[in-house]
Write a protein that holds these residues in place. Sequence first.
Motif, PDB file in Angstrom:
ATOM      1  N   GLU A 143      -6.345   3.909   1.344  1.00 35.47           N
ATOM      2  CA  GLU A 143      -7.373   3.417   2.261  1.00 35.47           C
ATOM      3  C   GLU A 143      -6.752   2.783   3.494  1.00 35.47           C
ATOM      4  O   GLU A 143      -5.734   2.103   3.407  1.00 35.47           O
ATOM      5  CB  GLU A 143      -8.200   2.333   1.559  1.00 35.47           C
ATOM      6  N   GLY A 144      -7.371   2.998   4.639  1.00 33.79           N
ATOM      7  CA  GLY A 144      -6.840   2.374   5.849  1.00 33.79           C
ATOM      8  C   GLY A 144      -7.586   2.890   7.062  1.00 33.79           C
ATOM      9  O   GLY A 144      -8.250   3.923   7.000  1.00 33.79           O
ATOM     10  N   THR A 145      -7.480   2.152   8.143  1.00 36.71           N
ATOM     11  CA  THR A 145      -8.221   2.514   9.348  1.00 36.71           C
ATOM     12  C   THR A 145      -7.284   2.744  10.520  1.00 36.71           C
ATOM     13  O   THR A 145      -7.689   3.248  11.550  1.00 36.71           O
ATOM     14  CB  THR A 145      -9.153   1.362   9.752  1.00 36.71           C
ATOM     15  N   GLY A 146      -6.040   2.341  10.361  1.00 34.94           N
ATOM     16  CA  GLY A 146      -5.105   2.456  11.482  1.00 34.94           C
ATOM     17  C   GLY A 146      -5.247   1.302  12.463  1.00 34.94           C
ATOM     18  O   GLY A 146      -4.706   1.351  13.561  1.00 34.94           O
ATOM     19  N   LEU A 147      -5.971   0.260  12.075  1.00 35.40           N
ATOM     20  CA  LEU A 147      -6.159  -0.873  12.997  1.00 35.40           C
ATOM     21  C   LEU A 147      -5.148  -1.984  12.769  1.00 35.40           C
ATOM     22  O   LEU A 147      -4.799  -2.717  13.684  1.00 35.40           O
ATOM     23  CB  LEU A 147      -7.563  -1.461  12.814  1.00 35.40           C
ATOM     24  N   GLY A 148      -4.708  -2.100  11.499  1.00 41.52           N
ATOM     25  CA  GLY A 148      -3.896  -3.249  11.097  1.00 41.52           C
ATOM     26  C   GLY A 148      -2.710  -3.512  12.006  1.00 41.52           C
ATOM     27  O   GLY A 148      -2.569  -4.606  12.566  1.00 41.52           O
ATOM     28  N   LEU A 149      -1.870  -2.503  12.194  1.00 42.08           N
ATOM     29  CA  LEU A 149      -0.642  -2.746  12.951  1.00 42.08           C
ATOM     30  C   LEU A 149      -0.911  -2.972  14.433  1.00 42.08           C
ATOM     31  O   LEU A 149      -0.171  -3.699  15.091  1.00 42.08           O
ATOM     32  CB  LEU A 149       0.334  -1.583  12.772  1.00 42.08           C
ATOM     33  N   SER A 150      -1.981  -2.368  14.957  1.00 37.22           N
ATOM     34  CA  SER A 150      -2.245  -2.618  16.375  1.00 37.22           C
ATOM     35  C   SER A 150      -2.699  -4.066  16.555  1.00 37.22           C
ATOM     36  O   SER A 150      -2.341  -4.709  17.553  1.00 37.22           O
ATOM     37  CB  SER A 150      -3.256  -1.627  16.938  1.00 37.22           C
ATOM     38  N   ILE A 151      -3.426  -4.591  15.584  1.00 32.54           N
ATOM     39  CA  ILE A 151      -3.822  -6.004  15.663  1.00 32.54           C
ATOM     40  C   ILE A 151      -2.572  -6.879  15.556  1.00 32.54           C
ATOM     41  O   ILE A 151      -2.390  -7.836  16.310  1.00 32.54           O
ATOM     42  CB  ILE A 151      -4.838  -6.342  14.555  1.00 32.54           C
ATOM     43  N   ARG A 181      -3.558   6.435  12.420  1.00 35.42           N
ATOM     44  CA  ARG A 181      -2.900   6.456  11.122  1.00 35.42           C
ATOM     45  C   ARG A 181      -1.885   7.576  11.204  1.00 35.42           C
ATOM     46  O   ARG A 181      -2.145   8.606  11.801  1.00 35.42           O
ATOM     47  CB  ARG A 181      -3.895   6.761  10.000  1.00 35.42           C
ATOM     48  N   VAL A 182      -0.727   7.359  10.626  1.00 31.47           N
ATOM     49  CA  VAL A 182       0.267   8.422  10.744  1.00 31.47           C
ATOM     50  C   VAL A 182       0.504   9.060   9.388  1.00 31.47           C
ATOM     51  O   VAL A 182       0.139   8.497   8.354  1.00 31.47           O
ATOM     52  CB  VAL A 182       1.594   7.891  11.358  1.00 31.47           C
ATOM     53  N   ASP A 183       1.095  10.246   9.409  1.00 32.01           N
ATOM     54  CA  ASP A 183       1.433  10.957   8.184  1.00 32.01           C
ATOM     55  C   ASP A 183       0.209  11.070   7.259  1.00 32.01           C
ATOM     56  O   ASP A 183       0.288  10.799   6.071  1.00 32.01           O
ATOM     57  CB  ASP A 183       2.558  10.190   7.461  1.00 32.01           C
ATOM     58  N   LYS A 214       0.829  -1.216   0.000  1.00 32.09           N
ATOM     59  CA  LYS A 214       0.000   0.000   0.000  1.00 32.09           C
ATOM     60  C   LYS A 214       0.858   1.258   0.000  1.00 32.09           C
ATOM     61  O   LYS A 214       0.570   2.223  -0.686  1.00 32.09           O
ATOM     62  CB  LYS A 214      -0.860   0.005   1.275  1.00 32.09           C
ATOM     63  N   TYR A 215       1.907   1.244   0.822  1.00 33.60           N
ATOM     64  CA  TYR A 215       2.690   2.471   0.995  1.00 33.60           C
ATOM     65  C   TYR A 215       3.947   2.509   0.125  1.00 33.60           C
ATOM     66  O   TYR A 215       4.883   3.230   0.425  1.00 33.60           O
ATOM     67  CB  TYR A 215       3.027   2.656   2.483  1.00 33.60           C
ATOM     68  N   THR A 216       3.973   1.676  -0.924  1.00 35.50           N
ATOM     69  CA  THR A 216       5.121   1.708  -1.839  1.00 35.50           C
ATOM     70  C   THR A 216       4.613   1.946  -3.255  1.00 35.50           C
ATOM     71  O   THR A 216       3.738   1.220  -3.727  1.00 35.50           O
ATOM     72  CB  THR A 216       5.888   0.370  -1.789  1.00 35.50           C
ATOM     73  N   GLY A 231      11.993   3.934   2.723  1.00 34.93           N
ATOM     74  CA  GLY A 231      11.412   2.605   2.894  1.00 34.93           C
ATOM     75  C   GLY A 231      11.407   2.137   4.331  1.00 34.93           C
ATOM     76  O   GLY A 231      11.959   2.808   5.206  1.00 34.93           O
ATOM     77  N   SER A 232      10.751   1.015   4.538  1.00 33.29           N
ATOM     78  CA  SER A 232      10.606   0.499   5.904  1.00 33.29           C
ATOM     79  C   SER A 232      10.882  -0.991   5.930  1.00 33.29           C
ATOM     80  O   SER A 232      10.684  -1.680   4.931  1.00 33.29           O
ATOM     81  CB  SER A 232       9.179   0.696   6.406  1.00 33.29           C
ATOM     82  N   THR A 233      11.299  -1.459   7.092  1.00 29.87           N
ATOM     83  CA  THR A 233      11.429  -2.905   7.301  1.00 29.87           C
ATOM     84  C   THR A 233      10.718  -3.254   8.597  1.00 29.87           C
ATOM     85  O   THR A 233      11.003  -2.663   9.639  1.00 29.87           O
ATOM     86  CB  THR A 233      12.913  -3.311   7.434  1.00 29.87           C
ATOM     87  N   PHE A 234       9.770  -4.145   8.517  1.00 29.10           N
ATOM     88  CA  PHE A 234       9.091  -4.635   9.713  1.00 29.10           C
ATOM     89  C   PHE A 234       9.637  -6.031  10.007  1.00 29.10           C
ATOM     90  O   PHE A 234       9.693  -6.865   9.106  1.00 29.10           O
ATOM     91  CB  PHE A 234       7.571  -4.711   9.509  1.00 29.10           C
ATOM     92  N   ILE A 235      10.029  -6.246  11.233  1.00 29.21           N
ATOM     93  CA  ILE A 235      10.563  -7.569  11.593  1.00 29.21           C
ATOM     94  C   ILE A 235       9.680  -8.186  12.674  1.00 29.21           C
ATOM     95  O   ILE A 235       9.420  -7.560  13.708  1.00 29.21           O
ATOM     96  CB  ILE A 235      12.012  -7.462  12.094  1.00 29.21           C
TER      97      ILE A 235
HETATM   98  P1  ADP Z   1      -3.674   1.563   8.028  1.00 29.90           P
HETATM   99  O1  ADP Z   1      -5.000   0.930   7.944  1.00 29.90           O
HETATM  100  O2  ADP Z   1      -3.733   3.051   8.096  1.00 29.90           O
HETATM  101  O3  ADP Z   1      -2.700   1.061   7.030  1.00 29.90           O
HETATM  102  P2  ADP Z   1      -1.997   0.326  10.028  1.00 29.90           P
HETATM  103  O4  ADP Z   1      -2.232   0.150  11.496  1.00 29.90           O
HETATM  104  O5  ADP Z   1      -1.789  -0.879   9.222  1.00 29.90           O
HETATM  105  O6  ADP Z   1      -3.204   1.159   9.483  1.00 29.90           O
HETATM  106  O7  ADP Z   1      -0.756   1.297   9.869  1.00 29.90           O
HETATM  107  C1  ADP Z   1      -0.685   2.495  10.629  1.00 29.90           C
HETATM  108  C2  ADP Z   1       0.068   3.556   9.886  1.00 29.90           C
HETATM  109  O8  ADP Z   1       1.425   3.165   9.744  1.00 29.90           O
HETATM  110  C3  ADP Z   1      -0.405   3.764   8.463  1.00 29.90           C
HETATM  111  O9  ADP Z   1      -1.443   4.703   8.432  1.00 29.90           O
HETATM  112  C4  ADP Z   1       0.835   4.267   7.752  1.00 29.90           C
HETATM  113  O10 ADP Z   1       0.939   5.659   7.871  1.00 29.90           O
HETATM  114  C5  ADP Z   1       1.979   3.648   8.530  1.00 29.90           C
HETATM  115  N1  ADP Z   1       2.578   2.492   7.832  1.00 29.90           N
HETATM  116  C6  ADP Z   1       2.351   1.191   8.084  1.00 29.90           C
HETATM  117  N2  ADP Z   1       3.117   0.406   7.275  1.00 29.90           N
HETATM  118  C7  ADP Z   1       3.840   1.229   6.512  1.00 29.90           C
HETATM  119  C8  ADP Z   1       4.835   1.032   5.485  1.00 29.90           C
HETATM  120  N3  ADP Z   1       5.220  -0.176   5.092  1.00 29.90           N
HETATM  121  N4  ADP Z   1       5.375   2.139   4.925  1.00 29.90           N
HETATM  122  C9  ADP Z   1       5.003   3.373   5.332  1.00 29.90           C
HETATM  123  N5  ADP Z   1       4.071   3.625   6.281  1.00 29.90           N
HETATM  124  C10 ADP Z   1       3.502   2.576   6.866  1.00 29.90           C
END
Ligand code: ADP
Length: 891
Positions: free
Chosen positions: A390-398, A380-382, A332-334, A419-423
């Motif tokens: 599209e997004g709700t900001g829930l994904g990463l908290s889950i 949701r950030v930025d 989504k963010y790339t 870019g980002s790296t999630f581990i």
């Molecule tokens: P969302 O539904 O907004 O994607 P998430 O909880 O999944 O909600 O992510 C929270 C926020 O983290 C996103 O709104 C986005 O700004 C940031 N984010 C998450 N993953 C990435 C990523 N790979 N690259 C850049 N920003 C990211």
Amino acid sequence: MRIRKIRDYLFDNRKDVQERLFVLLTVIALGGMVTAFVASLLLGENAEGILAMLFAFLVLTTAIFLGLKYDRIRLTANILTAMIIYIFFPIVFFTSGGVYGGSPIWFVFAMLFTSMLIRGRMRIVLLCSQLIVAAVCYYIGYRYPQVVIPHKELEFYMDSLASLVVVSLIMTLMITFQVYLLRRDNETVEKQKEEIDELNKAQNRFFSSMSHEIRTPINTIIGLNEMILREDVSEEVEEDAKSIQAASKMLLSLINDILDISKIQSGQMQLNPVNYSTAEMITEVASMIQIRTMEKNLIFNVSIAPDLPRGLMGDEIRIKQILINILNNAVKYTDEGSVSLSVQCESLNDKEVSVIFSVEDTGMGIKKENIPYLFNAFKRVDEDKNRHIEGTGLGLSIVKEFVDLMGGKVTVNSIYTRGSTFIVEIPQTVTDGKPIDRTDMYGKKDENPGRTYHQSFEAPDAKILVVDDTAANLMVIKKLLRETKVQLDAVSSGSEALEKTLNTHYHVIFMDHLMPEMDGIECMKRIRSQRGGSSRDAKIVALTANADQKSRQLYEKEGFDAYVLKPVTGNTLETELRKLLPKEVIEFEVKDENVLEESVSWIDNGAKKSSIRVTMSSVADMPKELSEKYNIATVPLRVKTEGGCFRDGIDMDADAILSYVAGKKKKASISPISAPEFEKFFSEILKTSNNIIHISASGKIYDTSIHGALEATEKLNNVSVVDSEQISAGQGILAIEASRMAEEGKRLDEILEKLNALKNRIRTAFLVENVDNMVDSHQINNRLARILKAFLIRPVLVMKNGKIRTGKLCLGSREHTCRSFISYALRNREFIDKRMLFITHVGVSNADVEWIKSEVEKHVHFDEVYVTKASPAIAINVGVGTFGLIFMMKD
Ligand code: ADP
């Protein structure tokens, strides 16, 4: 009216317990005083005693009246207690028989009163002064008995009895009242807890039913929309249908997320561990993401460590959900570049491994100030930048909640715009320790329900029954399975289903769960046990809109052969049928597409990401062969000269810099490594390593690079900066030990803890040859330098608590000073850890080094002695001829 006010105050839950107790006590005390007053009158006690009591009564009444009126009970309590201690107590003591009266009992009471009712610092002050006042009264009473008005014998007995009775009664009342309040509070808390539980349950019921209710219509929308997409429709219609598809899927994922979050927040989320095939799990996730990357023209790489165990046990569904969430975000963010998934593992013990998933993208990155909030629900950030995404900001908290539940951890490294790296690291139990089967990774059918439909088989002889009370659902399934040419009967109730199954032999029955009259579970059981029934051995699939874990377990327990969640797609139904139908009724099968083959690569052992890599800066003075042996990466400091800026040890070595500054004609200075430089350096290392331990020179001295390193960690979660509190090879020793521990497979937190303890065991001492350089680097002033030089004094610098201090001054010839320095540095030899010694020097000749070595040997024999030239950064500070001894003390 006043009494009512007092009563209301006492039972007002909003008021502070201590304040209420104070009011209660004051009221009791007033009652007690009236009684004592009457008793004194009857007993004909002395006038002073009676007057003192009257005075106290008046003060108490006024105080409580004012306190209640202006709602300043706390202040009143403080003032009254002080008055009791400083005025009332001494008066009563001296007027009522001293120690031979009721005073000692009142004294004990006053102590209890203060400790129960007064708070904070005031309590300590009052308690202490009370003890002092009592001691003074007792002392005066003993030394000057004439100042005490004595009690007659009867008075003494009466007074102490009255005091005893009154104080005991007051204490009993106080404690009873407190217990009563406590019990009442407990009951309230209990009641509130029940209410919250009930509310949580109601909320869950609401979410489950909402999920169920929404899934049913979405099933129709998605199913019929798929039928439109299968037709040869105009481009415009196709586009609209695709938008409908995307919107319905978004809605669906939103419902799932809300359902998950509500369960997590009410503490009802449970894991459901199962045995699963690693290859299948990765393939399923990867194929799903691959479609998304293809749609966005991104490169998708999957790299897998070949030593990954074939079978693991854990909550496969939740792990997939975690990965899909993170991978979806990466896509989504790339906008351009690539998304990469790497999977590898580390053994935790005989039975468990930590599976490490790392998802890297070349997308928009995350601002450092946003990183701490990423995992917050609804955050949701930025948003300026990703408003259109599209997004709700829930994904990463889950994701975070699931990972925490599994006892794992999730971290992020991100550089904004790059870019980002999630581990994600998750511990899993190994069920099949053989290495993952490479062929398992390919040839798997893409089971992604969202994928464009491809007919996968035909089975005109297959007999299928669908049971669902919603007509639209029946229609959707009928249409979705049309291409497969199966013979499909659809009925809308359990009883109709039983009529059908009596005489028809169905291969597979899709059964809705929630139906009026007879529900799906009952119907399934009756089909299985139907007397004379022709479909008793049919495969029965639960078809349901209940997405929660419990329902899934229920279907499994009740004996369904499979479980399909609404909304269904053609692909899901066909996949299920292909698994359940007897081979002989399937006429042709479309061979599985090898969707993943191009993306998957196998990490050969050399390229496997290491768990921890140790880094340090060039001022760590480590011989190259050692940093290579321990795989320690070095970031160079910069040396600034009038001629430009040079990388320490790379563009310029110590000799070069020293000859440059020789004669004080030119100046050179060290410029610390900035945060962006560190970010670049760390990001590079993080490509091959999941964590970094950076050993920095003491933050309290010239290498202020630690600030840059720490700033970089705000963006790069996986970098831990350790302030070594050392200079020169002191850092090197820490780095070697860290690297050794990492190689032994110790955990990051364990290593960091050990390093912290090790810091205090490192000994660093330098014998400074030329104090001019110390003046230049502002370590000493000019006058001191002149004195040192005039008297042939060489200072010995040692490290203490992260600071450079003068440990000793050596006087005399060079040879003499060197000898006395060595013996000083190696004192307490029995406690020295003899494994390694570093001799760091600035321009000392080989012959001199050999001599130093032999001198050292006279004191202590070290297993390894490493001789290393100080880095230019250090050389500038101490000058030619300087050398240092650096080693560890025993644990
Ligand atoms: P969302 O539904 O907004 O994607 P998430 O909880 O999944 O909600 O992510 C929270 C926020 O983290 C996103 O709104 C986005 O700004 C940031 N984010 C998450 N993953 C990435 C990523 N790979 N690259 C850049 N920003 C990211």
